[in-house]
Design an enzyme around this catalytic site. Structure first.
Site, PDB file in Angstrom:
ATOM      1  N   ASP A  53       0.861  -1.180   0.000  1.00 27.96           N
ATOM      2  CA  ASP A  53       0.000   0.000   0.000  1.00 27.96           C
ATOM      3  C   ASP A  53       0.900   1.234   0.000  1.00 27.96           C
ATOM      4  O   ASP A  53       2.085   1.155   0.325  1.00 27.96           O
ATOM      5  CB  ASP A  53      -0.915  -0.020   1.221  1.00 27.96           C
ATOM      6  CG  ASP A  53      -2.129   0.880   1.043  1.00 27.96           C
ATOM      7  OD1 ASP A  53      -2.250   1.497  -0.030  1.00 27.96           O
ATOM      8  OD2 ASP A  53      -2.941   0.965   1.982  1.00 27.96           O
ATOM      9  N   ASP A  88      -3.611   7.052  -3.271  1.00 22.71           N
ATOM     10  CA  ASP A  88      -4.981   7.544  -3.371  1.00 22.71           C
ATOM     11  C   ASP A  88      -5.348   8.348  -2.127  1.00 22.71           C
ATOM     12  O   ASP A  88      -4.669   8.279  -1.094  1.00 22.71           O
ATOM     13  CB  ASP A  88      -5.957   6.382  -3.570  1.00 22.71           C
ATOM     14  CG  ASP A  88      -5.814   5.304  -2.495  1.00 22.71           C
ATOM     15  OD1 ASP A  88      -4.662   4.937  -2.164  1.00 22.71           O
ATOM     16  OD2 ASP A  88      -6.850   4.831  -1.990  1.00 22.71           O
ATOM     17  N   CYS A 246     -13.064 -23.001  18.359  1.00 22.01           N
ATOM     18  CA  CYS A 246     -12.577 -23.626  17.134  1.00 22.01           C
ATOM     19  C   CYS A 246     -11.524 -24.662  17.501  1.00 22.01           C
ATOM     20  O   CYS A 246     -11.191 -24.839  18.678  1.00 22.01           O
ATOM     21  CB  CYS A 246     -12.038 -22.591  16.142  1.00 22.01           C
ATOM     22  SG  CYS A 246     -10.322 -22.130  16.361  1.00 22.01           S
ATOM     23  N   CYS A 248      -8.363 -24.847  15.910  1.00 27.31           N
ATOM     24  CA  CYS A 248      -7.066 -24.492  15.354  1.00 27.31           C
ATOM     25  C   CYS A 248      -5.969 -24.897  16.343  1.00 27.31           C
ATOM     26  O   CYS A 248      -6.259 -25.222  17.501  1.00 27.31           O
ATOM     27  CB  CYS A 248      -7.015 -22.993  15.053  1.00 27.31           C
ATOM     28  SG  CYS A 248      -6.820 -21.934  16.503  1.00 27.31           S
ATOM     29  N   CYS A 251      -6.282 -22.967  19.709  1.00 24.32           N
ATOM     30  CA  CYS A 251      -7.442 -23.311  20.539  1.00 24.32           C
ATOM     31  C   CYS A 251      -7.398 -24.760  21.022  1.00 24.32           C
ATOM     32  O   CYS A 251      -8.023 -25.100  22.028  1.00 24.32           O
ATOM     33  CB  CYS A 251      -8.726 -23.051  19.760  1.00 24.32           C
ATOM     34  SG  CYS A 251      -8.968 -21.304  19.378  1.00 24.32           S
TER      35      CYS A 251
END
Length: 495
Positions: A53, A88, A246, A248, A251
């Site tokens: 960016d 921008d 979850c 993962c 977790c």
């Protein structure tokens, strides 16, 4: 991500190991704090795709940057980024129309200004992003999306919608959907579209539905620093959780209580990794749903996970024609259509065939039309059921055409019963007033398209109450419209 590594909890190499083969970093911060002159891939030690960016977020947050558009574009070329962005001017969420227009116009002007630089020899191997600004002022977004098309073909590769970050943070997903459509529907469909700042699993599928191809967000780390735990249906404060939600690696190893007791820096890293795993799982689920031809069903299910998701889903209804236009009519190895709510009426896999049947019904040259309820997926049973009805209704079966009717699916030419989707659907929906009204409409429309001298018979099952209500509504609609058709109804025992 912080390109200086001063505040780097999850390193680029770890992101790659987790399955993320592309990252975004900030060229402005790289230039200001590090000023690397080598390949950014070497500096970040990341072998995947790197997008940079230009500093627009710093403009959004702090009001300005100490670099020009041309300077930051040239710098991105020097560090050999893969995907670069012009500088921008983001549109603030709560600015006036004139201020929003000014930011969109300046961004457009900078895109024009960038053409010479991005087409220089040093910059030609980079994919350049052309952002469209305008914020919540949809007319501005449309105008500059249209204007940007000519600029796009002078060296750009990707369109982007800028400035949705504040809206996403406030869960104003419906406004973001409107903004996405304003860009997507006014630029070439073949051009990729990037959505800046979108990293929550709740918004991603609805953005994909409208044609967004790429996303970026620092939500995973920002939420982690605030002890927030992302799930695919919303976000929790870590202190609110009794259980992990979850499976993962994070977790599976730690309970919420254990995470709360871990020192801050390590906890932020672990929560960041959990949040990233959830985002990746969401993206993979979306891809699988698209591959199976069940993306609409996925959106329906997602809509009931959070009020903001429901608003996003309902906002899509404004753009159904656009969705249908870009939905493949046929797909190999497609899975059965799942009718999971009354909104399944709008599933492209349902509504596109319904429309095709309606568009052709006026060409039917049979003198007898019979509408029969579709009451069983057992083909032998249905063949016998239809044959027996024809014996009673018509002495000239060669002049008769049979349509079966079924909630949500609509009407089915009997000879197409073995084809998709009529042979491959599952329904788990209560027959609501809305569903009956929809079926009333499609049968009434079919009748109105038939020739005036056609003999029409409506069959319904005595023991199925919604079918009696359906027939009553069809007759009432015909009386109100004074439609001149010869119609009779017949109630039969279907069990």
């Amino acid at each position: 991500m912080d390109p200086t590594f001063r505040d780097q909890y999850v390193k680029p190499s770890e992101l790659l190991e987790m399955g993320f083969n592309s990252i975004i970093t900030n060229a402005y911060l790289l230039k200001k704090h590090v000023n690397i002159v080598s390949d950014v891939h070497n500096y970040l030690r990341f072998s995947g795709v790197i997008m940079t960016d230009s500093g627009a977020y710093q403009i959004l947050k702090y009001g300005g940057v100490e670099v020009s558009n041309e300077e930051i574009i040239q710098y991105q070329c020097e560090i050999k980024t893969d995907i670069g962005v012009i500088l921008d001017i983001p549109t603030q969420y709560n600015v006036s129309f004139d201020e929003a227009y000014s930011s969109a116009l300046e961004t457009y002007s900078r895109a024009q200004e960038a053409i010479k630089v991005i087409n220089s020899e040093q910059c030609q191997d980079i994919l350049w992003v052309l952002p469209v600004q305008g914020g919540v002022y949809i007319d501005i977004v449309k105008e500059f999306a249209q204007k940007s098309v000519d600029v796009f073909y002078n060296g750009f590769s990707i369109f982007a919608l800028g400035s949705p970050t504040t809206l996403l943070e406030q869960y104003l997903f419906d406004k973001v959907i409107d903004m996405i459509f304003a860009v997507r529907s006014n630029v070439p469909f073949s051009a990729p579209l990037h959505l800046f700042g979108a990293g929550h699993p709740l918004i991603i599928p609805f953005a994909v539905a409208l044609g967004v191809d790429m996303f970026d967000s620092a939500s995973y780390i920002l939420y982690a620093k605030d002890d927030r735990y992302i799930t695919r249906k919303g976000t929790y404060r870590l202190k609110e959780l009794e259980y992990t939600l979850c499976s993962c690696p994070i977790c599976s190893k730690y309970s919420p209580k254990e995470l709360r007791e871990i020192p801050k820096n390590e906890r932020v890293k672990l929560l960041s990794m959990h949040n990233l795993y959830v985002i990746r799982e969401e993206i993979n689920e979306i891809k699988q749903a698209i591959k199976e031809g069940r993306f609409w069903e996925y959106l329906e299910a997602k809509a009931y996970m959070h009020p903001a998701a429901k608003k996003a889903f309902e906002t899509l209804f404004k753009y159904l024609e656009y969705l249908y236009k870009h939905t493949p009519y046929s797909k190999p190895n497609v899975k059965a259509v799942l009718l999971v709510s009354q909104n399944s009426i709008y599933n492209p896999k349902v509504l596109i065939p319904r429309r095709k049947i309606l568009s052709r019904i006026s060409t039917v040259n049979k003198s007898i039309i019979i509408f029969i309820p579709y009451i069983s997926k057992d083909k032998v049973f249905m063949n016998n059921f239809v044959s027996n009805i024809l014996k009673y209704v018509s002495t000239d079966t060669g002049s008769a055409k049979v349509y079966l009717y079924y909630p949500i699916i609509g009407i089915i030419p009997y000879e197409l019963l073995t084809l998709f989707p009529y042979s491959q659907f599952e329904i788990g929906v209560e027959i609501t007033d809305k569903i009956i009204e929809d079926l009333t409409y499609i049968i009434f429309e079919s009748i109105s398209l038939l020739k005036k001298d056609t003999s029409i018979t409506l069959i319904w099952c005595k023991e199925i109450s919604w079918q009696q209500e359906l027939i009553n509504r069809i007759i009432k609609a015909m009386n109100n419209s004074k439609l001149q058709r010869h119609i009779k109804t017949m109630a039969i025992e279907c069990t």
